[in-house]
Design a protein around this motif. Sequence first.
Motif, PDB file in Angstrom:
ATOM      1  N   THR A  80       0.657  -1.112  -0.189  1.00 50.83           N
ATOM      2  CA  THR A  80       0.180  -0.443   0.583  1.00 50.83           C
ATOM      3  C   THR A  80       0.526   0.907  -0.248  1.00 50.83           C
ATOM      4  O   THR A  80       0.524   2.449  -0.879  1.00 50.83           O
ATOM      5  CB  THR A  80      -0.905  -0.202   1.149  1.00 50.83           C
ATOM      6  OG1 THR A  80      -0.081  -0.644   2.766  1.00 50.83           O
ATOM      7  CG2 THR A  80      -1.808  -1.104   1.226  1.00 50.83           C
ATOM      8  N   GLU A  81       1.933   1.105   1.003  1.00 53.95           N
ATOM      9  CA  GLU A  81       2.956   2.432   0.724  1.00 53.95           C
ATOM     10  C   GLU A  81       3.609   2.994  -0.924  1.00 53.95           C
ATOM     11  O   GLU A  81       3.575   4.179  -1.388  1.00 53.95           O
ATOM     12  CB  GLU A  81       3.803   2.038   1.807  1.00 53.95           C
ATOM     13  CG  GLU A  81       4.599   3.217   1.643  1.00 53.95           C
ATOM     14  CD  GLU A  81       5.156   3.535   2.919  1.00 53.95           C
ATOM     15  OE1 GLU A  81       6.558   4.710   3.040  1.00 53.95           O
ATOM     16  OE2 GLU A  81       6.006   2.704   4.023  1.00 53.95           O
ATOM     17  N   VAL A  82       3.874   1.988  -1.747  1.00 50.89           N
ATOM     18  CA  VAL A  82       4.455   1.852  -2.637  1.00 50.89           C
ATOM     19  C   VAL A  82       3.471   2.453  -3.381  1.00 50.89           C
ATOM     20  O   VAL A  82       3.237   3.571  -4.665  1.00 50.89           O
ATOM     21  CB  VAL A  82       4.790   0.722  -3.375  1.00 50.89           C
ATOM     22  CG1 VAL A  82       4.973   0.300  -4.237  1.00 50.89           C
ATOM     23  CG2 VAL A  82       6.507   0.791  -2.668  1.00 50.89           C
ATOM     24  N   ALA A  83       1.895   1.916  -3.261  1.00 46.02           N
ATOM     25  CA  ALA A  83       0.396   1.920  -4.188  1.00 46.02           C
ATOM     26  C   ALA A  83       0.202   3.566  -3.832  1.00 46.02           C
ATOM     27  O   ALA A  83       0.371   4.216  -5.329  1.00 46.02           O
ATOM     28  CB  ALA A  83      -0.001   1.032  -4.179  1.00 46.02           C
ATOM     29  N   GLY A  84       0.247   4.167  -2.627  1.00 47.12           N
ATOM     30  CA  GLY A  84      -0.268   5.563  -2.364  1.00 47.12           C
ATOM     31  C   GLY A  84       1.501   6.308  -3.020  1.00 47.12           C
ATOM     32  O   GLY A  84       1.202   7.548  -4.387  1.00 47.12           O
ATOM     33  N   ARG A  85       2.775   5.594  -3.344  1.00 45.00           N
ATOM     34  CA  ARG A  85       3.262   6.856  -3.863  1.00 45.00           C
ATOM     35  C   ARG A  85       3.290   6.313  -5.633  1.00 45.00           C
ATOM     36  O   ARG A  85       3.774   7.725  -5.984  1.00 45.00           O
ATOM     37  CB  ARG A  85       5.100   6.189  -3.818  1.00 45.00           C
ATOM     38  CG  ARG A  85       6.064   6.529  -3.949  1.00 45.00           C
ATOM     39  CD  ARG A  85       5.255   8.105  -3.143  1.00 45.00           C
ATOM     40  NE  ARG A  85       6.870   9.471  -2.800  1.00 45.00           N
ATOM     41  CZ  ARG A  85       6.398  11.260  -2.464  1.00 45.00           C
ATOM     42  NH1 ARG A  85       5.971  11.159  -1.856  1.00 45.00           N
ATOM     43  NH2 ARG A  85       7.646  11.532  -1.775  1.00 45.00           N
ATOM     44  N   VAL A  86       3.045   5.224  -6.409  1.00 46.08           N
ATOM     45  CA  VAL A  86       2.899   5.883  -8.188  1.00 46.08           C
ATOM     46  C   VAL A  86       1.926   6.772  -7.534  1.00 46.08           C
ATOM     47  O   VAL A  86       2.352   7.340  -8.810  1.00 46.08           O
ATOM     48  CB  VAL A  86       2.618   3.658  -7.568  1.00 46.08           C
ATOM     49  CG1 VAL A  86       1.691   4.564  -8.998  1.00 46.08           C
ATOM     50  CG2 VAL A  86       3.794   3.018  -7.850  1.00 46.08           C
ATOM     51  N   VAL A  87       0.848   6.504  -7.039  1.00 47.07           N
ATOM     52  CA  VAL A  87      -0.021   7.273  -8.110  1.00 47.07           C
ATOM     53  C   VAL A  87      -0.229   8.608  -7.605  1.00 47.07           C
ATOM     54  O   VAL A  87      -0.177   9.216  -8.262  1.00 47.07           O
ATOM     55  CB  VAL A  87      -1.397   7.363  -7.156  1.00 47.07           C
ATOM     56  CG1 VAL A  87      -2.528   8.357  -7.003  1.00 47.07           C
ATOM     57  CG2 VAL A  87      -2.471   5.900  -7.096  1.00 47.07           C
ATOM     58  N   ARG A  88       0.326   9.158  -6.315  1.00 49.01           N
ATOM     59  CA  ARG A  88       1.042  10.027  -6.594  1.00 49.01           C
ATOM     60  C   ARG A  88       2.437  11.316  -7.228  1.00 49.01           C
ATOM     61  O   ARG A  88       2.046  12.842  -7.818  1.00 49.01           O
ATOM     62  CB  ARG A  88       2.000  10.546  -5.239  1.00 49.01           C
ATOM     63  CG  ARG A  88       2.979  11.792  -4.581  1.00 49.01           C
ATOM     64  CD  ARG A  88       1.922  12.769  -4.292  1.00 49.01           C
ATOM     65  NE  ARG A  88       2.921  14.310  -4.511  1.00 49.01           N
ATOM     66  CZ  ARG A  88       3.269  14.534  -3.803  1.00 49.01           C
ATOM     67  NH1 ARG A  88       3.471  13.929  -2.475  1.00 49.01           N
ATOM     68  NH2 ARG A  88       4.293  15.457  -3.394  1.00 49.01           N
ATOM     69  N   ALA A  93      -0.574   3.722   5.551  1.00 47.46           N
ATOM     70  CA  ALA A  93       1.159   3.464   4.678  1.00 47.46           C
ATOM     71  C   ALA A  93       0.606   4.058   3.127  1.00 47.46           C
ATOM     72  O   ALA A  93       1.732   4.417   2.693  1.00 47.46           O
ATOM     73  CB  ALA A  93       0.945   1.848   4.472  1.00 47.46           C
ATOM     74  N   TRP A  94      -1.167   4.081   2.772  1.00 41.21           N
ATOM     75  CA  TRP A  94      -1.115   4.241   2.034  1.00 41.21           C
ATOM     76  C   TRP A  94      -0.971   5.983   1.261  1.00 41.21           C
ATOM     77  O   TRP A  94      -0.332   6.680   0.456  1.00 41.21           O
ATOM     78  CB  TRP A  94      -2.500   3.858   1.900  1.00 41.21           C
ATOM     79  CG  TRP A  94      -2.848   4.401  -0.168  1.00 41.21           C
ATOM     80  CD1 TRP A  94      -2.562   2.901  -1.411  1.00 41.21           C
ATOM     81  CD2 TRP A  94      -3.544   5.117  -0.578  1.00 41.21           C
ATOM     82  NE1 TRP A  94      -3.115   3.692  -3.001  1.00 41.21           N
ATOM     83  CE2 TRP A  94      -3.436   5.526  -2.153  1.00 41.21           C
ATOM     84  CE3 TRP A  94      -2.934   6.482  -0.597  1.00 41.21           C
ATOM     85  CZ2 TRP A  94      -3.696   6.132  -3.088  1.00 41.21           C
ATOM     86  CZ3 TRP A  94      -3.397   7.591  -1.875  1.00 41.21           C
ATOM     87  CH2 TRP A  94      -3.985   7.483  -2.440  1.00 41.21           C
ATOM     88  N   VAL A  95      -1.429   6.808   2.427  1.00 41.72           N
ATOM     89  CA  VAL A  95      -1.846   8.140   2.810  1.00 41.72           C
ATOM     90  C   VAL A  95      -0.041   8.886   2.699  1.00 41.72           C
ATOM     91  O   VAL A  95       0.218   9.348   2.519  1.00 41.72           O
ATOM     92  CB  VAL A  95      -2.349   8.419   4.374  1.00 41.72           C
ATOM     93  CG1 VAL A  95      -1.943  10.025   4.895  1.00 41.72           C
ATOM     94  CG2 VAL A  95      -3.994   8.292   4.109  1.00 41.72           C
ATOM     95  N   ASP A  96       0.771   8.060   3.588  1.00 43.27           N
ATOM     96  CA  ASP A  96       1.841   8.334   4.195  1.00 43.27           C
ATOM     97  C   ASP A  96       2.768   7.833   2.578  1.00 43.27           C
ATOM     98  O   ASP A  96       3.776   8.804   2.396  1.00 43.27           O
ATOM     99  CB  ASP A  96       3.199   7.427   5.093  1.00 43.27           C
ATOM    100  CG  ASP A  96       4.474   7.403   4.931  1.00 43.27           C
ATOM    101  OD1 ASP A  96       4.267   8.462   5.396  1.00 43.27           O
ATOM    102  OD2 ASP A  96       5.325   6.262   5.413  1.00 43.27           O
ATOM    103  N   GLY A  97       2.683   7.351   1.867  1.00 45.62           N
ATOM    104  CA  GLY A  97       2.938   7.012   0.078  1.00 45.62           C
ATOM    105  C   GLY A  97       2.782   8.169  -0.504  1.00 45.62           C
ATOM    106  O   GLY A  97       3.367   9.098  -1.272  1.00 45.62           O
ATOM    107  N   PHE A  98       1.638   8.603  -0.581  1.00 46.66           N
ATOM    108  CA  PHE A  98       1.068   9.425  -1.444  1.00 46.66           C
ATOM    109  C   PHE A  98       1.141  10.515  -0.829  1.00 46.66           C
ATOM    110  O   PHE A  98       2.365  12.036  -1.784  1.00 46.66           O
ATOM    111  CB  PHE A  98      -0.981   9.095  -1.051  1.00 46.66           C
ATOM    112  CG  PHE A  98      -1.181  10.363  -1.914  1.00 46.66           C
ATOM    113  CD1 PHE A  98      -1.290  10.344  -3.588  1.00 46.66           C
ATOM    114  CD2 PHE A  98      -2.106  11.762  -1.978  1.00 46.66           C
ATOM    115  CE1 PHE A  98      -1.748  11.223  -4.513  1.00 46.66           C
ATOM    116  CE2 PHE A  98      -1.869  12.318  -2.724  1.00 46.66           C
ATOM    117  CZ  PHE A  98      -2.412  12.111  -3.978  1.00 46.66           C
ATOM    118  N   PHE A  99       1.000  11.051   0.570  1.00 43.36           N
ATOM    119  CA  PHE A  99       1.283  12.807   1.294  1.00 43.36           C
ATOM    120  C   PHE A  99       2.844  12.913   1.772  1.00 43.36           C
ATOM    121  O   PHE A  99       3.288  13.999   1.962  1.00 43.36           O
ATOM    122  CB  PHE A  99       0.640  12.715   1.975  1.00 43.36           C
ATOM    123  CG  PHE A  99      -0.793  12.804   1.660  1.00 43.36           C
ATOM    124  CD1 PHE A  99      -1.427  14.246   1.137  1.00 43.36           C
ATOM    125  CD2 PHE A  99      -1.695  11.702   1.401  1.00 43.36           C
ATOM    126  CE1 PHE A  99      -2.608  14.690   0.689  1.00 43.36           C
ATOM    127  CE2 PHE A  99      -3.232  12.738   1.184  1.00 43.36           C
ATOM    128  CZ  PHE A  99      -3.826  13.354   1.079  1.00 43.36           C
TER     129      PHE A  99
END
Length: 777
Positions: free
Chosen positions: A642-650, A680-686
Motif C-alpha cells: 500500500t505504501e508503494v501504491a500510494g507513492r505511484v499514484v502521487r 501506509a497509503w497516506v504516507d506514500g501519497f502525502f
Amino acid sequence: MAGSGTGVADVEVDVLGIRHHGPGSARSMLAALGEFGPDQVLIEGPADADPLVGWAASPLMRPPVAILAYAPLEPRRAAFWPFATFSPEWQALTWSLAHDVPVGFCDLPAAHTLAPDAAEPPSPDLLSPDLLSPDEGDPEPAPDGEQPRRAIRRDPLGALATAAGYDDAERWWDDVVESRLDSSSPFPALLEAMAELRIALPETDPVEALSESRREAYMRKTIRAAVKRGRRRVAVVCGAWHAPVLTWPLPPASADAATLRGLPKTKITTTWVPWTHQRLSAVSGYGAGIASPGWYHHLWSAPDRPVVRWLTRVAGALRTRDLPVSSAAVIEAVRLAESLAGLRNRPLAGLAEVNDATLAVLCDGDETALRFVTEELVVGQATGHVDPGVPTVPLEADLIATCRRLRLKREAGIKLHDLDLRKPLDQQRSVLFHRLRVLDLGWARPAESEIAGRGTFRETWQSSWRPELALAVIEAAVWGTTVLTAATAKLAETTESGSLVELTAAVERALLAELPEGLDRLLATLAQRAALDADVVHLMEALPSLARAHRYGDVRGTDTSALAAVADTLVVRICAGLTPAVAGLDAEAAREMRQRMDRVHHAIGLLSADGDVDGGVSAPADRREDWFATLTGLLGRTDVPTEVAGRVVRVLFDAGRVVDGPQRVHRALSYGASAADKAAWVDGFFADGALLLIHDVELRGLVDAWVAGLTDTEFTDVLPLVRRTFSTFSPPERRLIGERLAAARTGRPTGPEPATYDLALAAPALALVDRILGVDP
C-alpha cells in the motif's frame, strides 16, 4: 642526584622526575638544568627517534607536535609521542639544542614496542591510533581496585596533589614548588616521594609489569651507554614514577640485559607530525593526557598576572559569540576569583576559581556559555606546525604543497568552505577535496550550505584536521606519490573489485575529482557489470550516482556523453524489472523500495531534463515515458504494498498522468483495507506533499474525514505512521494546514480579507512592469 658507580667515581646523574605536559614541572626543570650544567641530556621517549631531535631547533616547528613512529609495511601499527610548548620534554629538547648540549631519547625503541609479537600494551606515555579513533568505544574498565593504582602510576604528581587536597596538580606544584622561598631543587624530595609510592603500590598486572620493567631497563642501559661514551654530568628527564629506579649508581647491567633479551623487533620509520591541544587532553584516550591544555599553555606563556589575562581572553571569546561582556564584568570576575582563592586558603586563583568566576559573572550562570569557554580556551583549538623539510612520505609532501598553493590551512577547528565552482581557485579546492574523498581521507566532507539559493555551481565543505589523519595519509601513500596519482590508482582498484553501486559512485567521484585516466576503463567495466547484474535493487541504487555524474559534468564542462548509454541501459532494465521487484514486500522493505523509487524518479528527471541545451553535452534518451508507463502498470495491482501504491499514484498525479487523484485517495481511505494499510497509503501519497494538503480542499477534506472517523484503537495504531508523514512537512506548513482545517470546521474564512485595489493609481506601475516584460499593453 650525585653518586659514584662501579669504576666511575666522578659521574653525576641528575634525575628530574617531571609531570608530563606540566608547565610548573617545565619551569623547575629548566632551572635545574641551568644549575646542574649537564654534558648529556636524556629524555623519556623512543630511542630510535634520535634522528628527529635536531628539528626541534627549527623556527618553523610550532608545538603542539608529535613524534610518529610506524611500520612502513603496516602503517596502522603506529604510535604517537605528543609534545606541547609547555611540556618539560619539549623544553628539555630546545634547551639542550640552544646550549649545544648532546640530547637524545632513552626509552624503549618503537621498533620493539610496535613489533607484531610485542606482548605489552601501549604505554600510557604514548598514544596509539586505535585510541584516537572517534568510532571506538571506551576501553575495557580495569578490575576493581586497579583503576586508582593505574591513575597514580600515570600521574603520580596528580596523586600527591589530590592527597594534599588540591584538584589541580599544577596549582599544587606552584604552591609547593614554584612559590617556595627556598631556591633549592624540588626534584630530590619528589624522587623520595615517588620511591615511597612505588613501594606502597606495587604492579599487580604481570603484562604491564613486564612492559614497565623493560622500559626502565632500557633507560638504565641508555644511561650506562652515555657514561661509557665519556659523559660525566648526565641529566635524565623522565616521568616522576620512573625516577627512583634511574638514580646513580645503577644496579648491575646483567639483570637489565636479561630483561631485554629476546625482545621482538620490526622495521619502523619516525617523523614529526602536527598535533592539537584537543588530542593532548585526557579524554582523547591519551594516558598521560591533561584536562586543560589551553589553560596550561596560558600559564606557560603568561606567568605574570595569569588570572587577569585569562579572564580578558574569556571575555574576548564570549564577545565573538555576541555575548555582551563589559570591562567592569571582567574586573568583577577577577575579584571573585581571587576572593574564592582566599576563602579556599590558596595563594593564587587556579582553574577552578576562574571557571567559577566565569560562570557566575561573565556567563550569568549559563552552563552552555561555560562549555564554549571550556572547548575554546580551557582545552583549546591550537594546531601545531612542522617544518616542511622534515622527512615524510611523498604523498604528504605533495598534499602540504597543494594546500599551500590553494591557501588551505589544516586546522583543528571546524571550518566551512563555500566554494563557487565558477572561480578557478574554488574549483581547484573542490577537486582536491574530492580526490581526498576517493582516498578515504576524511579531512573535508560535504556540508549543507549556509548561503540561500545555492545552485549547481556551488559546493559547501566542512573541514577539520585531526592528528590521526597524518597516519591515514601514510596509509594512502601505497597508492602513489601525489594526490592525483594516488587517487587514480585507488580508482583503478575500485574498477577491478567494486560492485555495481560502488562503480557508479566511483564514476561520480572520478568526474568530480577530475581523474580522466582510467575513466574509460571504469565506464566499460560499469557497462559490463550492469548488463550482467539481474538484481533490480542494485540497478536502482546505482542509477542516482550515474545521473548526478552526468548532470554535474555539464556544470564543470566535463564530457559525460559516455555515461548516456550506460544510464539508458540501467533505466530500461529498471523499467523491465520493477513490477516483480515490488510485489509481496513487507512493511520495512516497502518503505525502502518507496525511497528507492523516489531516487530513481529524480535521477530520470536529471537525465532527461536538458537534452542538448547545456553546453552541447548529449543527454541519454528521454525515458520518462517508459518510467511513467511502468508506474501506470502498477495501478490496481493487489500484490503492490500500500505504501508503494500510494507513492505511484502521487508520482503519476504530479506528472498529470492520473486525473482522478482525489477519487483514488477516497477509494484508498474509504473501505477494504485495515487502518494501518490506509495510513501506509497516506504516507506514500502525502510524504513531502504539504502543498497538496494546503491548496487542494478536496484532498485535505478526505484526509481529515478519514482521521476523524478512526476509532480510538485505530487512531493509536496509525498515529506513528501519520506522524511520520507529517514530519516531512515544515513547521509553517503544518501550522497552515491546521489553520485551514480549523477554518473549515468553524466556517470562518482563511487568510486576510480580500483586498481592494485602485487600478487608476496602479496604472503607471503596471505600465512599467509591461515594459520590463516586453508585453504590449
